[in-house]
Design a protein around this motif. Structure first.
Motif, mmCIF file in Angstrom:
data_model
loop_
_atom_site.group_PDB
_atom_site.id
_atom_site.type_symbol
_atom_site.label_atom_id
_atom_site.label_comp_id
_atom_site.label_asym_id
_atom_site.label_seq_id
_atom_site.Cartn_x
_atom_site.Cartn_y
_atom_site.Cartn_z
ATOM 1 N N ARG A 1 -4.067 12.283 -8.712
ATOM 2 C CA ARG A 1 -3.952 13.134 -7.357
ATOM 3 C C ARG A 1 -4.266 14.522 -7.517
ATOM 4 N N ALA B 1 -0.751 6.088 -9.230
ATOM 5 C CA ALA B 1 -1.034 6.921 -8.036
ATOM 6 C C ALA B 1 -0.446 8.176 -8.288
ATOM 7 N N ALA C 1 -8.738 3.173 1.267
ATOM 8 C CA ALA C 1 -7.756 2.657 1.595
ATOM 9 C C ALA C 1 -7.357 2.997 2.814
ATOM 10 N N VAL D 1 0.724 -1.168 -0.238
ATOM 11 C CA VAL D 1 0.068 -0.036 0.069
ATOM 12 C C VAL D 1 0.594 1.300 -0.027
ATOM 13 N N THR D 2 1.892 1.236 0.745
ATOM 14 C CA THR D 2 2.813 2.520 0.819
ATOM 15 C C THR D 2 3.794 2.854 -0.391
ATOM 16 N N LEU E 1 -4.187 -3.873 0.366
ATOM 17 C CA LEU E 1 -5.257 -4.058 1.270
ATOM 18 C C LEU E 1 -5.850 -5.452 1.576
ATOM 19 N N TYR F 1 0.253 9.083 1.882
ATOM 20 C CA TYR F 1 -0.771 9.305 2.936
ATOM 21 C C TYR F 1 -0.763 7.719 3.678
ATOM 22 N N ALA F 2 -0.803 6.792 3.089
ATOM 23 C CA ALA F 2 -0.630 5.595 3.673
ATOM 24 C C ALA F 2 0.735 5.676 4.650
ATOM 25 N N SER F 3 1.783 5.945 4.049
ATOM 26 C CA SER F 3 3.128 5.751 4.695
ATOM 27 C C SER F 3 2.923 6.699 6.258
ATOM 28 N N ASN G 1 -0.999 11.868 -3.024
ATOM 29 C CA ASN G 1 -0.613 10.673 -3.292
ATOM 30 C C ASN G 1 -0.891 9.589 -2.236
ATOM 31 N N VAL G 2 -1.528 8.613 -2.609
ATOM 32 C CA VAL G 2 -2.349 7.561 -1.898
ATOM 33 C C VAL G 2 -1.136 6.974 -1.135
ATOM 34 N N ASN G 3 -0.137 6.669 -1.751
ATOM 35 C CA ASN G 3 1.141 6.028 -0.991
ATOM 36 C C ASN G 3 1.637 6.916 0.121
ATOM 37 N N VAL H 1 1.179 4.566 8.756
ATOM 38 C CA VAL H 1 2.170 3.635 9.082
ATOM 39 C C VAL H 1 3.146 4.121 10.087
ATOM 40 N N ILE I 1 -7.193 0.447 6.243
ATOM 41 C CA ILE I 1 -5.750 0.137 7.006
ATOM 42 C C ILE I 1 -6.041 0.615 8.421
#
Lengths: 119, 317, 640
Positions: free
Chosen positions: A115, A111, C174, A20-21, A33, C620-622, C616-618, C625, C178
């Motif tokens: 955006r 991604a 997403a 995901v990251t 996910l 935000y996800a990082s 960017n979704v990556n 985490v 999480i």
């Protein structure tokens, strides 16, 4: 207490978080996910394990013989896991539907392209 | 019946509407006269602001076509009312018309209402000069609120000690028994910071970039005329009195001669001295600061002074 | 008359039943669909309001085991619903929000398609949140969180032709997923140590012994998961996008109920289940998160060009106030946090509704394109000004009362513990409040005052059923500000006592004497006597002054000072705006032109923080985490 199960479930969760990251393709994000969900499911099911226990279902024979002391594994985590599997399936379905519609609108599922809302 | 009459007396005469207006305009007049003398001119008579106010009351009020009429006409009046209500809660050397625990935080928020009325009134007039003026006024407010809250917290800590005290009445009483707060050397930076905040709050030079006459034609007040303009000018004058009065109450509070009228006269005299010190002298000496320089000044130097005071007070010095 | 013990379950179940019915009948007949939705929402509202008397006034705790599966030999085996004053407090907020939003949606959404699905999702979102705040079982809470997330994501993407809706929904899904997975993992670890899922039983087990590293790890995971739902920085990024792109009646529900559900979850977690709020390390963690949230939220809001995104960042910032106040863990702090949560629902709901009215009337929420709407939409302007003054904390509105309580609580904590950090917290809170005021002055100038651009010459006021919820909320804002003492005694004090009174919570569910047997005690409740600011006397004085001044002005000489304003077209420039003597086509100082000096001084900061929100979704996800990792490490080391 199965050590292998716990290690694998933590590895799956970490793998899913990595996907995901770090992955740019939105479908890979959705797969990530899903992997997180499977890792957590494995973890929940392993929590309920009792060494030497059988499946938590009474047969008619056991009920008639009054065998209330059969040693089961814990049924509650199994119920939790079933619920969680269903939820995971719904999340994947909805996410993939969104990805399909994003592709129609943005013509890309990277991604870095999806955006437009930022700042 | 007597109580109602006393309340009306307090609200309308002393220390309410009449007292505050008269003294405020007096301070504005003294400010102009002393400034003129410093600039080697004769200057207007001290009663000139009264003449100006009465003249403006008789002029025609023009409401521009782009303006929102209700807000345009209501804003100055709301500002004036809130200033008077605030004055009722600030004790004049231990005498306050209405007790009731008016804290510093309540006064702080009530002080923002006249500025907000100016901003909303200017905004509602629909002029682009007003738009720029209110933007600068808001940034000025953001600039001086930060050191103001730090200075007030340090005062509260000294007066309160181990318990929490925010009430003006207890600050006044504490100073009657322990001597005025400015004698505590740890609070001197906070007092300096407060003195530097006074001209920004009132809107005199060098911090009056929001109403820069040479640049944006008086900013929020550009479309105002007649009675609403008179009330806004009156608000500025009253704010001079309230801010200097607040400084007197917070930092110079240990005087009590026992007679209310003598206390009031001493109070007004101190206000005159403070007005000349903080508003006239910087006005005569300094040029107008640009908005980003003003912001930087308040958030570095003035906030630094107030923070120094807070740290000294906090760690028991 | 009716047995009110069934009301909590009826309130939740009827919403799901209504969703089902709307899905069946909704596509065919518009009137049937609207009627079912409003009737069902109304029944649920009435059920919850009927519980005020037993729970708030009489102090009873309603406990309800589903299917009558009562505990067997001290072990909870069924799913339980428990309603004490804290649950009812949040349930009242939830119910009010979705009922008013339902009334608003009837006219607001009338031009959209697939409205049957809209009302289905609307009722499911409401049912999910209501179930979350009323349940007494931790896995049921997780299931309700998931229902809430799905409905919220689908509603975010509802207007899928508008700009950014799909993208915002995907990021919400997403990141929300999480968060939910972390919550589930935390629940699983908790089950591993305690072998029960009932919150009362968990509370008694965890309250009778100190926390071991397993339970602390579970605490950290659940804390992070619920923080994603409450939209605290750095978990706030889906909120900023989702509030902006969702239909406004849904945005109002997001800011009014969904993040309150997250806040409720965190209160239950920290105060009731883990009994951890007496430890200063956890207090500092919560207060630090709250401060960062407040500051980042408001500074990002100052830089926005879109009305709804600005409101979204303000939502995040105000939740920072709530978390700070809750983290102080004193009686005043907790009640200040709850009061601010209630006020936030009221004034933020009002602001979102006015934004929706502007969007419906003009078709845009871009602050650079709006202007001068107060002449076309005067009633909406009044409601907006009430909301803006409430959120900025001007007396006598409700925002002032709750923010004042927050400052008092923070400074009292600073003085009693001698910790300088809490004095800094007070200062940050006041500065953030001034910046909030600045931001709303910006919106007022850019959107409602100033000159009206030619493209907006035909805008009209919105219909009555859209204005009615706005009026109701404006009156509520004013009333709860002026009568805040009444609100404090009747509503906040019971809720605060209920949060700290875990003995009663446990005993009502598991049977009397259970907590005593386990050795659980109540948290300390210091006597909460507020210093009284009497808004009523202030208002009376204000009115007296106002009357006096108006008399003086009006009774002046009639022949000299007269009032003139333009009728119809400006005749000769006398009533035109002064513009240096030149003719100007459009001279409106709009959204991006304001606060130039402030933005210049903070250029470095804005570059960093705005650049970090890169969409960017990556990324935000990082953040999620990394923040979870930080929370976990901090808690394992410092929380005992």
């Amino acid at each position: 207490m199965i050590i292998v199960n716990y290690c694998v479930s933590i590895m799956l969760i970490c793998l899913g978080l990595y996907a995901v990251t770090m992955k740019k393709d939105l479908i890979k994000v959705v797969i990530g996910l899903g992997i997180i969900d499977y890792g957590v499911n494995l973890f929940i099911v392993s929590v309920g394990f009792n060494d030497g226990g059988t499946a938590p279902i009474y047969t008619i024979a056991e009920l008639l013989n009054g065998a209330a002391s059969t040693y089961f594994v814990d049924p509650v985590p199994q119920a939790l896991t079933l619920t969680s599997i269903v939820i995971g399936a719904c999340v994947d379905a909805m996410a993939l539907a969104l990805v399909v519609m994003i592709y129609r609108k943005y013509h890309s599922i990277n991604a870095d392209d999806v955006r437009r809302i930022r700042g | 019946m007597y109580d109602i009459l006393m309340i009306l007396f307090h609200v309308l005469v002393f220390p309410g509407l009449l007292f505050v207006c008269v003294i405020g305009l007096l301070l504005a007049g003294i400010d102009r006269k002393v400034l003129a003398r410093m600039q080697k001119r004769v200057g207007p008579p001290i009663v000139q602001p009264w003449y100006d106010f009465l003249k403006l009351m008789g002029k025609e009020t023009i409401v521009p076509s782009n303006a929102n009429r209700a807000v345009f006409l209501g804003a100055p009046v709301v500002g004036l009312s809130s200033l008077i209500v605030m004055m009722l809660f600030i004790p004049i050397f231990g005498y306050s018309a209405f007790s009731g625990s008016a804290d510093l935080i309540v006064i702080l928020y009530l002080l923002t209402i006249p500025a907000v009325c100016l901003i909303v009134g200017g905004s509602s007039s629909g002029s682009p000069y007003a738009g720029i003026g209110i933007s600068r006024e808001m940034v000025t407010m953001m600039a001086y609120e930060f050191p103001l809250i730090i200075a007030l917290l340090s005062v509260a800590k000294v007066v309160g000690g181990e318990t929490l005290v925010f009430s003006m009445r207890s600050i006044a009483n504490w100073q009657l028994s322990n001597g005025c707060l400015i004698a505590h050397w740890a609070l001197i930076p906070a007092a300096l910071a407060f003195l530097l905040i006074i001209p920004a709050e009132v809107g005199t030079q060098p911090f009056d970039v929001a109403e820069a006459e040479t640049e944006i034609c008086e900013g929020p007040l550009v479309e105002y005329s007649g009675a609403p303009l008179g009330v806004f000018k009156l608000n500025t004058a009253i704010k001079m009195f309230i801010m200097t009065g607040l400084f007197t109450t917070l930092f110079l509070g240990g005087i009590d001669t026992g007679m209310v009228w003598l206390n009031a006269i001493i109070y007004v005299a101190i206000s005159i001295v403070l007005t000349v010190l903080t508003m006239t002298i910087p006005h005569a000496i300094c040029a107008r600061l640009k908005i980003e320089k003003l912001f930087k000044f308040y958030w570095t130097i003035v906030a630094g002074l107030a923070l120094l005071s807070l740290i000294l007070v906090w760690f028991g010095l | 008359m009716f047995d009110y013990h069934h009301f909590p379950v009826i309130a939740v179940m009827i919403l799901f039943l209504g969703a089902f019915l709307v899905e069946i009948f909704g596509a065919k007949n518009k009137a049937v669909r609207n009627t079912i939705a409003i009737v069902v929402a109304g029944i649920s509202t009435v059920c919850i309001y009927a519980l005020i008397k037993p729970v708030f006034f009489d102090g009873e705790v309603i406990s309800y085991w589903m299917g009558n599966w009562a505990p067997v030999s001290g072990y909870a085996i069924g799913i339980g619903y428990e309603v004490d004053a804290l649950n009812l407090f949040f349930a009242l907020l939830t119910v009010t929000t979705f009922f008013l939003s339902g009334i608003y949606s009837i006219r607001y959404m009338e031009k959209d398609e697939h409205l049957g699905h809209y009302y289905t999702l609307f009722l499911m979102l409401s049912g999910g949140v209501l179930g979350l705040v009323l349940t007494g079982d931790v896995f049921n809470m997780f299931v309700m969180i998931e229902i809430m997330t799905f409905a919220a994501v689908a509603l975010t993407a509802f207007r899928n032709r508008s700009f950014g809706a799909l993208e915002g929904a995907f990021k919400y899904l997403a990141l929300g997923s999480i968060g939910s997975s972390m919550t589930l993992a935390g629940i699983a670890v908790l089950y591993m140590s305690c072998h029960t899922l009932n919150m009362a039983q968990l509370s008694s087990i965890l309250g009778s012994q100190p926390l071991n590293p397993t339970t602390v790890f579970a605490f950290a995971l659940m804390f992070a998961g619920l923080a994603v739902k409450a939209f605290i920085v750095p978990f706030h990024t889906p909120a900023a996008d989702a509030y902006m792109v969702a239909p406004t009646s849904v945005s109002m529900m997001f800011s009014g109920m969904v993040n309150k559900a997250g806040v409720y979850g965190m209160i239950r977690l920290c105060y009731t289940i883990f009994h951890a709020m007496d430890q200063s390390s956890l207090q500092i963690l919560l207060v630090a998160f709250g401060c960062v949230t407040m500051f980042v939220g408001v500074t990002m809001a100052l830089a926005q060009h879109d009305f709804k995104r600005l409101l979204a960042f303000h939502s995040i910032s105000q939740i920072g106030y709530v978390i700070t106040a809750i983290g102080l863990s004193t009686a005043v702090g907790l009640s200040a946090g709850l009061f601010h949560a209630m006020n936030h629902t009221l004034f933020k709901g009002l602001l979102f509704l006015t934004a929706g009215a502007v969007l419906k009337a003009t078709g845009t929420t871009n602050l650079d394109k709006l202007g001068g709407l107060s002449k076309k939409m005067p009633l909406t302007t009044i409601c907006f000004l009430v909301g803006a003054f409430s959120i900025s904390g001007l007396p006598p509105f409700n925002g002032f009362a709750s923010k004042w309580m927050v400052y008092q609580a923070a400074y009292a904590k600073a003085v009693t513990t001698g910790n300088f950090f809490y004095a800094v917290v007070t200062i940050v809170a006041v500065v953030v409040s001034v910046m909030t005021l600045a931001s709303f002055i910006k919106v007022t100038q850019a959107c409602f005052f100033g000159q009206c651009p030619d493209s907006l010459k035909d805008t009209k006021e919105v219909p009555f059923s859209m204005r009615l919820p706005m009026w109701i909320l404006s009156v509520a804002c004013l009333a709860s500000g002026v009568f805040y003492n009444f609100v404090y005694e009747k509503v906040l004090y019971p809720a605060m006592v209920a949060t700290l009174n875990t003995v009663k919570y446990i005993d009502s569910m598991m049977g009397a004497g259970y907590s005593a047997a386990a050795g659980v005690q109540n948290h300390l409740v210091d006597a909460p006597r507020l210093s009284v600011w009497d808004p009523i006397s202030w208002l009376l004085l204000f009115v007296i002054c106002l009357v006096a001044i108006c008399l003086v002005v009006v009774l002046g000489d009639k022949t000299r000072g007269r009032l003139s304003d333009a009728e119809g077209e400006p005749q000769d420039g006398k009533y035109a705006t002064f513009f240096g003597g030149e003719h100007a086509l459009h001279s409106h100082v709009g959204g991006s032109d304001l606060f130039w000096g402030f933005k210049k001084d903070f250029k470095g900061y804005f570059n960093v923080v705005q650049g970090a929100h890169d969409g960017n979704v990556n990324t935000y996800a990082s953040w999620v985490v990394i923040a979870t990792a930080v929370i976990a490490i901090f808690m394992v080391i410092f929380v005992k």
